[in-house]
Design a protein around this motif. Sequence first.
Motif, PDB file in Angstrom:
ATOM      1  N   VAL A 162       0.831  -1.211   0.000  1.00  0.00           N
ATOM      2  CA  VAL A 162       0.000   0.000   0.000  1.00  0.00           C
ATOM      3  C   VAL A 162       0.867   1.263   0.000  1.00  0.00           C
ATOM      4  CG1 VAL A 162      -0.282   0.270   2.517  1.00  0.00           C
ATOM      5  CG2 VAL A 162      -2.119   1.016   0.965  1.00  0.00           C
ATOM      6  N   PRO A 209      -3.122   5.382   3.434  1.00  0.00           N
ATOM      7  CA  PRO A 209      -3.538   6.426   2.500  1.00  0.00           C
ATOM      8  C   PRO A 209      -4.293   7.564   3.196  1.00  0.00           C
ATOM      9  CG  PRO A 209      -3.987   4.264   1.581  1.00  0.00           C
ATOM     10  CD  PRO A 209      -3.582   4.046   3.005  1.00  0.00           C
ATOM     11  N   SER A 267      -4.042  -5.265   2.658  1.00  0.00           N
ATOM     12  CA  SER A 267      -4.984  -4.198   3.015  1.00  0.00           C
ATOM     13  C   SER A 267      -4.503  -3.515   4.292  1.00  0.00           C
ATOM     14  CB  SER A 267      -6.376  -4.809   3.258  1.00  0.00           C
ATOM     15  OG  SER A 267      -7.200  -3.861   3.896  1.00  0.00           O
ATOM     16  N   CYS A 268      -4.508  -2.171   4.316  1.00  0.00           N
ATOM     17  CA  CYS A 268      -4.011  -1.491   5.520  1.00  0.00           C
ATOM     18  C   CYS A 268      -5.049  -1.529   6.632  1.00  0.00           C
ATOM     19  CB  CYS A 268      -3.587  -0.064   5.199  1.00  0.00           C
ATOM     20  SG  CYS A 268      -4.937   1.141   5.200  1.00  0.00           S
ATOM     21  N   GLY A 269      -6.297  -1.888   6.283  1.00  0.00           N
ATOM     22  CA  GLY A 269      -7.321  -2.083   7.303  1.00  0.00           C
ATOM     23  C   GLY A 269      -8.061  -0.825   7.730  1.00  0.00           C
ATOM     24  N   GLN A 270      -7.745   0.305   7.108  1.00  0.00           N
ATOM     25  CA  GLN A 270      -8.376   1.564   7.517  1.00  0.00           C
ATOM     26  C   GLN A 270      -9.874   1.604   7.238  1.00  0.00           C
ATOM     27  OE1 GLN A 270      -7.143   5.966   6.922  1.00  0.00           O
ATOM     28  NE2 GLN A 270      -5.803   4.759   5.626  1.00  0.00           N
ATOM     29  N   CYS A 271     -10.290   1.045   6.077  1.00  0.00           N
ATOM     30  CA  CYS A 271     -11.713   1.155   5.738  1.00  0.00           C
ATOM     31  C   CYS A 271     -12.351  -0.240   5.578  1.00  0.00           C
ATOM     32  CB  CYS A 271     -11.927   2.027   4.503  1.00  0.00           C
ATOM     33  SG  CYS A 271     -11.230   1.385   2.994  1.00  0.00           S
ATOM     34  N   ARG A 322     -11.049  -3.927   4.080  1.00  0.00           N
ATOM     35  CA  ARG A 322     -10.589  -4.838   5.143  1.00  0.00           C
ATOM     36  C   ARG A 322     -11.455  -6.094   5.200  1.00  0.00           C
ATOM     37  NH1 ARG A 322     -11.424  -1.658   9.238  1.00  0.00           N
ATOM     38  NH2 ARG A 322     -13.433  -2.604   9.743  1.00  0.00           N
ATOM     39  N   SER A 327     -14.371   1.796  -1.390  1.00  0.00           N
ATOM     40  CA  SER A 327     -13.062   1.753  -0.709  1.00  0.00           C
ATOM     41  C   SER A 327     -12.381   3.110  -0.803  1.00  0.00           C
ATOM     42  CB  SER A 327     -12.166   0.679  -1.333  1.00  0.00           C
ATOM     43  OG  SER A 327     -12.689  -0.594  -1.056  1.00  0.00           O
ATOM     44  N   LYS A 328     -11.542   3.362   0.168  1.00  0.00           N
ATOM     45  CA  LYS A 328     -10.931   4.694   0.272  1.00  0.00           C
ATOM     46  C   LYS A 328      -9.813   4.928  -0.740  1.00  0.00           C
ATOM     47  CE  LYS A 328      -8.365   7.441   3.658  1.00  0.00           C
ATOM     48  NZ  LYS A 328      -8.122   7.675   5.071  1.00  0.00           N
ATOM     49  N   CYS A 329      -9.049   3.887  -1.051  1.00  0.00           N
ATOM     50  CA  CYS A 329      -7.925   4.102  -1.979  1.00  0.00           C
ATOM     51  C   CYS A 329      -7.937   3.051  -3.088  1.00  0.00           C
ATOM     52  CB  CYS A 329      -6.587   4.086  -1.221  1.00  0.00           C
ATOM     53  SG  CYS A 329      -5.887   2.438  -0.985  1.00  0.00           S
ATOM     54  N   LEU A 363      -6.218   0.541  -3.663  1.00  0.00           N
ATOM     55  CA  LEU A 363      -6.031  -0.881  -3.339  1.00  0.00           C
ATOM     56  C   LEU A 363      -7.389  -1.583  -3.261  1.00  0.00           C
ATOM     57  CD1 LEU A 363      -3.482  -2.459  -0.893  1.00  0.00           C
ATOM     58  CD2 LEU A 363      -5.803  -3.316  -1.044  1.00  0.00           C
ATOM     59  N   GLY A 364      -8.260  -1.062  -2.403  1.00  0.00           N
ATOM     60  CA  GLY A 364      -9.571  -1.686  -2.247  1.00  0.00           C
ATOM     61  C   GLY A 364     -10.459  -1.495  -3.469  1.00  0.00           C
TER      62      GLY A 364
HETATM   63  S1  SF4 Z   1      -8.896   0.672   0.502  1.00  0.00           S
HETATM   64 FE1  SF4 Z   1      -6.914   1.564   0.952  1.00  0.00          FE
HETATM   65  S2  SF4 Z   1      -7.316   2.756   2.801  1.00  0.00           S
HETATM   66 FE2  SF4 Z   1      -8.993   1.304   2.659  1.00  0.00          FE
HETATM   67  S3  SF4 Z   1      -8.280  -0.462   3.880  1.00  0.00           S
HETATM   68 FE3  SF4 Z   1      -7.754  -0.829   1.739  1.00  0.00          FE
HETATM   69  S4  SF4 Z   1      -5.635  -0.182   1.620  1.00  0.00           S
HETATM   70 FE4  SF4 Z   1      -6.472   0.775   3.458  1.00  0.00          FE
END
Ligand code: SF4
Length: 400
Positions: free
Chosen positions: A165, A183, A325-329, A333, A370-372, A374-375
């Motif tokens: 990420v 992110p 996944s960074c797990g923020q959203c 996640r 998803s926020k970024c 990746l998702g």
């Molecule tokens: S979409 Fe992006 S910000 Fe949201 S959990 Fe996945 S990596 Fe993190």
Amino acid sequence: MIRVNSQKTPFTFESVERESGLRTALAMSRADIIGEIGACNLRGRGGAGFPTGTKWNLAAAARVKAGGTKYVVCNADEGEPGTFKDRVILSGHADLVFEGMTIGARAIGATLGIVYLRSEYVYLRPHLEQVLATRRENRLLGTDIGGLAGFTFDIHIHMGAGAYVCGEETALIESLEGHRGEPRNRPPFPVDTGFNRQPTVVNNVETFAWVACILSRSANWFKAVGTATSTGYKLFSVSGDCREPGVYEFPLGLTVAELLEKVGGQDAKAVQVGGASGHCIPASEFGRRIAFEDVSTGGSVIVFGPGRDMLAVARNFMEFFVEESCGQCTPCRAGNAKLLEGVEMLQRGECSMQYVQELLGLGETMQLASKCGLGQSSPNAFVSIVKHFKDEVMGRTSAH
Ligand code: SF4
Ligand SMILES: Cc1cc2nc3c(=O)[nH]c(=O)nc-3n(C[C@H](O)[C@H](O)[C@H](O)COP(=O)(O)O)c2cc1C
């Protein structure tokens, strides 16, 4: 090794005279440098294909806050599965990348450049530091660069810590600042509020290398190949079930079939273009063009031969995203974990057709919510494998 397969123009980075792009740029106004990059419609080679001239224009216009400085950041995180072209560029053509960063600094008015280097590429660092030291000795970095009074710029290397990420530009900036690589919300965008909250341009390794080539050869030279909206050349990292994997250079706009012919992968069942977050293209669509307006990619091409189990391919990608996944959203996640669980159920013959449909709906939600990136892109492989290999996937569903 870069294999050159451009039929129209036998070009390689080797053929560009070193520092001629920087020399040209230093004789131009800032606006004219950006104008040249905009005129050839260079689009970022890191995957999203954002126009580099537009990005640089915004950063040039942005105001520095409280006595700070603007920054130029080279994204050398190269974490997308199947991508290794930036490693090849940095190994053999680091000077061209640093030249492109210096041109970018001149264009936007930055005084510091940072290379965010993938942790696994730590072995490249001594070589890169050596190239930088030589540039300092030759006054291509430092003060009054190239004899231009007042043009001060230097480049540092910052090691990544091994998170996919952190290739996402705002997570990369968080990581540069010493925070967790998560992110940021956008806006504000990095061109306005980036590293240390200052205007920051983030570009891919390959993008900077092409910048140096374009200033050396001209915008017209670059846009003479490719398609109207995807101009120029692109490097591809080709791996998987083909006779000659490697890093290739092609003009954008070639078809998947043409690429497969060059790499000895004509009997492919499918090709994953764009890495784990890209799309799985079936043989019936090999006539599609690799270009931002059709099948877009940061350069990863993974070939799947006739014997491949596409569910196993989907599982491999989903395991990667659950891990990264960074797990923020929540959509990302929880969504990636649900998609992986679904693939595992399918493999055990415990997943109904109706549940597969629900998973496709979940994939859509993830893409939207998803926020970024990746998702937003992690369901792509699963969704395209279910869509294009229906018989193979649905043949393994259970009655209930
Ligand atoms: S979409 Fe992006 S910000 Fe949201 S959990 Fe996945 S990596 Fe993190
Ligand atoms: C999860 C994720 C990982 C990314 N990894 C990379 C990477 O390794 N290298 C890269 O150049 N861009 C990567 N990007 C894209 C960057 O966010 C950004 O768009 C790019 O560095 C901009 O440079 P360009 O315009 O020259 O392509 C990634 C994006 C996402 C969402």
